[in-house]
Design a protein around this motif. Structure first.
Motif, PDB file in Angstrom:
ATOM      1  N   PHE A 146       0.812  -1.231   0.000  1.00 37.05           N
ATOM      2  CA  PHE A 146       0.000   0.000   0.000  1.00 37.05           C
ATOM      3  C   PHE A 146       0.847   1.284   0.000  1.00 37.05           C
ATOM      4  O   PHE A 146       0.397   2.313   0.446  1.00 37.05           O
ATOM      5  CB  PHE A 146      -1.022  -0.029   1.157  1.00 37.05           C
ATOM      6  CG  PHE A 146      -1.849  -1.275   1.107  1.00 37.05           C
ATOM      7  CD1 PHE A 146      -2.769  -1.463   0.090  1.00 37.05           C
ATOM      8  CD2 PHE A 146      -1.667  -2.276   2.055  1.00 37.05           C
ATOM      9  CE1 PHE A 146      -3.504  -2.634   0.026  1.00 37.05           C
ATOM     10  CE2 PHE A 146      -2.390  -3.444   1.980  1.00 37.05           C
ATOM     11  CZ  PHE A 146      -3.324  -3.640   0.971  1.00 37.05           C
ATOM     12  N   GLU A 182     -14.974   0.148  -3.439  1.00 42.01           N
ATOM     13  CA  GLU A 182     -14.104   0.187  -2.260  1.00 42.01           C
ATOM     14  C   GLU A 182     -12.976   1.207  -2.517  1.00 42.01           C
ATOM     15  O   GLU A 182     -12.537   1.388  -3.651  1.00 42.01           O
ATOM     16  CB  GLU A 182     -13.455  -1.181  -2.004  1.00 42.01           C
ATOM     17  CG  GLU A 182     -14.401  -2.243  -1.503  1.00 42.01           C
ATOM     18  CD  GLU A 182     -14.691  -2.119  -0.007  1.00 42.01           C
ATOM     19  OE1 GLU A 182     -14.070  -1.232   0.646  1.00 42.01           O
ATOM     20  OE2 GLU A 182     -15.559  -2.860   0.482  1.00 42.01           O
ATOM     21  N   VAL A 184      -9.141   2.223  -1.486  1.00 36.37           N
ATOM     22  CA  VAL A 184      -7.913   1.759  -0.823  1.00 36.37           C
ATOM     23  C   VAL A 184      -6.882   2.892  -0.875  1.00 36.37           C
ATOM     24  O   VAL A 184      -6.555   3.375  -1.953  1.00 36.37           O
ATOM     25  CB  VAL A 184      -7.335   0.504  -1.509  1.00 36.37           C
ATOM     26  CG1 VAL A 184      -6.060   0.037  -0.804  1.00 36.37           C
ATOM     27  CG2 VAL A 184      -8.359  -0.610  -1.558  1.00 36.37           C
ATOM     28  N   THR A 208       0.409  -6.135  -3.266  1.00 32.34           N
ATOM     29  CA  THR A 208      -0.679  -5.152  -3.222  1.00 32.34           C
ATOM     30  C   THR A 208      -1.593  -5.321  -4.433  1.00 32.34           C
ATOM     31  O   THR A 208      -2.816  -5.390  -4.312  1.00 32.34           O
ATOM     32  CB  THR A 208      -0.105  -3.722  -3.214  1.00 32.34           C
ATOM     33  OG1 THR A 208       0.814  -3.609  -2.139  1.00 32.34           O
ATOM     34  CG2 THR A 208      -1.192  -2.667  -3.078  1.00 32.34           C
ATOM     35  N   ASP A 222     -11.628  -8.736   0.711  1.00 26.87           N
ATOM     36  CA  ASP A 222     -10.862  -7.616   1.284  1.00 26.87           C
ATOM     37  C   ASP A 222      -9.868  -7.073   0.241  1.00 26.87           C
ATOM     38  O   ASP A 222      -8.859  -7.726  -0.049  1.00 26.87           O
ATOM     39  CB  ASP A 222     -10.092  -8.108   2.516  1.00 26.87           C
ATOM     40  CG  ASP A 222      -9.320  -6.978   3.177  1.00 26.87           C
ATOM     41  OD1 ASP A 222      -9.521  -5.794   2.789  1.00 26.87           O
ATOM     42  OD2 ASP A 222      -8.492  -7.277   4.057  1.00 26.87           O
ATOM     43  N   ALA A 224      -7.877  -4.847   0.590  1.00 22.67           N
ATOM     44  CA  ALA A 224      -6.607  -4.522   1.230  1.00 22.67           C
ATOM     45  C   ALA A 224      -5.924  -5.772   1.762  1.00 22.67           C
ATOM     46  O   ALA A 224      -4.974  -5.698   2.533  1.00 22.67           O
ATOM     47  CB  ALA A 224      -6.818  -3.527   2.355  1.00 22.67           C
TER      48      ALA A 224
END
Lengths: 411, 240
Positions: A146, A182, A184, A208, A222, A224
């Motif tokens: 990230f 979503e 991120v 990632t 998810d 992430a």
């Protein structure tokens, strides 16, 4: 009657011959100028071509060779690449760096500066890893999950700097439902200059991007999340040869492994071929010019001696020996050739401005333009000057005593 | 006294092409210091050729002996054996060609100074003063900065003669030195030539058609008749 040694008179004779030669060059200045221009016209083409070859082509070739992107072999289409495959490819001597990439459909995502209503941008996501030559000098530690390194163009459009965050807007659409979105956040840890990588790109770690793929393909809930790399299968990879010249070997090996590839070095190949072509042309022009120069230098001196044979006869009458007489055309040959060389050099100097402008226009980054090595150029000029002197000396051999006595009577 | 110039069995091929070629027979001749000789004869008889041989510009036929006694203590120079006769023309032999003896790219001053440079006398005040005297005598003082193109035919002729006179010579040769000159200038030229013979002991040989002028300047006359040189006086040796 005073006795003067032969050594003294020989020195005086040579000095007198040089003075006569200078006086004659000035007196016959129109013909002198024509001779110099003629010689310069023969010396200039190889000098100019050599300068062009070095200035234009070698500078381009060096610029392209030092551009890391030209070491890349682009994988066309999608493949099934396992972690084991990647380790094997990474071990090839033709490979300098390889990093896996997922399917192209995850590579472009909407992005915006975090916590802002700024402009949203389609950010092209690429993977990077420790040792990535594109990151060399810009990212000194491995990229964590990230975290992202943006290209300068992307950072400017998103209005972010190092330390800011970019909100990545991911969207997937289940078959029986409305789209799910979503966000991120990605921390900007570096900005690559345009010359290192153009376009609107963001580099992230493979894990990632793998997490995004898993979420987008409904393999994960998810976005992430960080799925394990070891079991992952990849659709593509970013792969680099250790140097531009080795890129073709890497391409060939990848092709042999069944990959469809494209080489970024095509233009380098073209430039190198152009350089080889120009080098061959330079050789041909050099040989032709040198031959024409030698013939012209000898003809000019021969014609000059024939035209001035009465003057030589008069010089002989006052006591100048054949050795003294030889100094006259030899010196003139040296002066004319040296001036012709100087004109050629002047031409090169004049050319340097336009050549630099042209070359800089084609360079990825402003660079110093290559100049021809002065040593071979000077050596060539010295050879030319020596030929000029030799031509003059040879021409004087045509003046036999009979020719001189006939000339003396104006026959 | 040993003659300055001695000629024996001199035969020269003269003429420019095979059809016009003939052999000039000089036989024997000896000239002592200060001798003045005027060689006469019809055009094409070989006067210029003879002077060219004596100047070392042309080689005589085998068997000829031409000696130049430059120093009483040293053996004479055998001209026919000298490989680079130009060295003799730097000091011992002066030669004035028949026409156009001026280089186009030099001023008259530079032209007349050139023999002094070659003889290593350009720094000699005495030599320069002597040269200045000839400039006055030949009426060239006001024309010394002119180049050939700016000189008249007569002036060119006198500049060439002045260059020949620039250095004290053992042997001075002048090919038709008065042709193309007016009477006054011709007389001045003959005075200059006779002067170096009398005052400096040079042997002076000229080729000329002007026999009267040569006689008035007290030159001995030698005529080429039927390709043979014969002295007017029935002698083989000419004293000063």
């Amino acid at each position: 009657m005073r006795d003067v040694s032969a050594h003294q008179t020989h020195g005086a004779g040579r000095r007198l011959s040089v003075r006569f030669a200078i006086a004659d060059l000035i007196h016959d200045r129109l013909l002198t100028a024509v001779g110099i221009i003629l010689l310069a016209a023969l010396i200039a083409p190889p000098v100019v071509l050599h300068t062009l070859r070095v200035g234009l082509v070698e500078t381009w070739a060096q610029d392209l060779a030092k551009d890391i992107r030209n070491r890349e072999v682009i994988i066309v289409g999608e493949n099934q690449i396992t972690g084991e495959d990647l380790v094997g490819i990474g071990d090839w001597p033709e490979t300098d760096f390889v990093v896996p990439e997922p399917s192209f459909f995850v590579s472009t995502q909407r992005a915006r500066k975090a916590d802002s209503r700024g402009i949203a941008l389609d950010l092209n996501l690429r993977t990077t890893a420790w040792g990535d030559p594109v990151m060399a000098g810009f990212l000194d530690i491995p990229l964590a999950a990230f975290e992202t390194v943006l290209t300068a163009s992307a950072a400017q459009k998103l209005d972010v700097h190092v330390g800011d965050s970019v909100a990545l807007l991911l969207a997937r659409t289940p078959t029986d439902s409305s789209p799910v979105r979503e966000t991120v956040p990605l921390l900007v840890v570096g900005v690559l200059p345009d010359q290192r990588w153009g376009g609107e790109n963001g580099f992230v770690s493979p894990q990632t991007l793998l997490g995004f793929r898993e979420w987008l393909t409904f393999d994960s809930d998810d976005p992430a999340g960080l799925p394990p790399l070891i079991t992952a299968t990849w659709q593509s990879m970013r792969i680099y040869a250790p140097e531009v010249a080795a890129a073709t070997a890497l391409r060939d090996r990848l092709n042999a492994q069944g990959f469809e590839t494209r080489l970024m070095t095509d233009q380098v190949d073209r430039i190198l071929k152009l350089e080889v072509g120009l080098r061959q042309m330079f050789k041909i022009v050099l040989i032709l010019s040198a031959t024409a120069f030698v013939i012209t230098a000898f003809l000019l001196q021969w014609l000059s001696v024939v035209r001035k044979k009465r003057d030589f006869a008069l010089m002989s009458v006052i006591g100048m020996t054949r050795a003294h007489l030889a100094v006259f055309p030899a010196f003139q040959g040296v002066v004319m050739t040296a001036l012709a060389c100087a004109i050629s050099l002047g031409l090169v100097r004049v050319m340097q401005g336009p050549v630099e402008t042209i070359v800089q226009g084609y360079l990825s980054t402003p660079s110093d333009i290559q100049s021809p090595d002065a040593l071979p150029l000077m050596f060539g000029f010295l050879v030319a000057i020596a030929i000029g002197a030799l031509a003059g000396t040879a021409a004087i051999r045509t003046l036999t005593p009979d020719v001189l006595t006939h000339a003396l009577r104006g026959d | 006294m040993r003659p300055v110039l001695e000629i024996k069995n001199l035969r020269v091929k003269a003429g420019d092409d095979a059809d016009a070629m003939f052999t000039l027979d000089v036989g024997a001749l000896a000239l002592e210091r200060g001798a003045c000789l005027a060689v006469t004869g019809p055009s094409g008889c070989g006067k210029s050729t003879l002077l060219e041989v004596l100047a070392g510009l042309r080689r005589p036929e085998n068997g000829a002996v031409v000696t130049l006694a430059h120093d009483p203590d040293e053996p004479p120079i055998e001209l026919q054996h000298v490989s680079e006769a130009a060295q003799l023309r730097q000091q011992l032999i002066g030669y004035v060609p028949q026409s156009g003896g001026v280089l186009p790219f030099l001023t008259a001053h530079e032209q007349t100074m050139a023999p002094l440079h070659l003889a290593g006398l350009s720094g000699s005040d005495a030599a320069r003063t002597r040269l200045g005297g000839f400039a006055d005598l030949l009426d060239l003082t006001d024309h010394l900065e002119k180049r050939r193109a700016a000189l008249s035919g007569g002036q060119r002729k006198r500049v060439a003669l002045m260059a020949g006179l620039a250095v004290r010579r053992l042997l001075l040769l002048a090919d038709e030195p008065t042709s193309g000159l007016d009477a006054d200038n011709a007389r001045q030229v003959m005075m200059a030539l006779a002067g170096v013979a009398k005052t400096e002991g040079s042997v002076v040989i000229i080729a000329t058609h002007d026999v009267d002028l040569a006689r008035r300047a007290e030159f001995e006359i030698a005529t080429i008749t039927d390709h043979r040189l014969e002295l007017e006086t029935d002698r083989e040796s000419l004293p000063a």
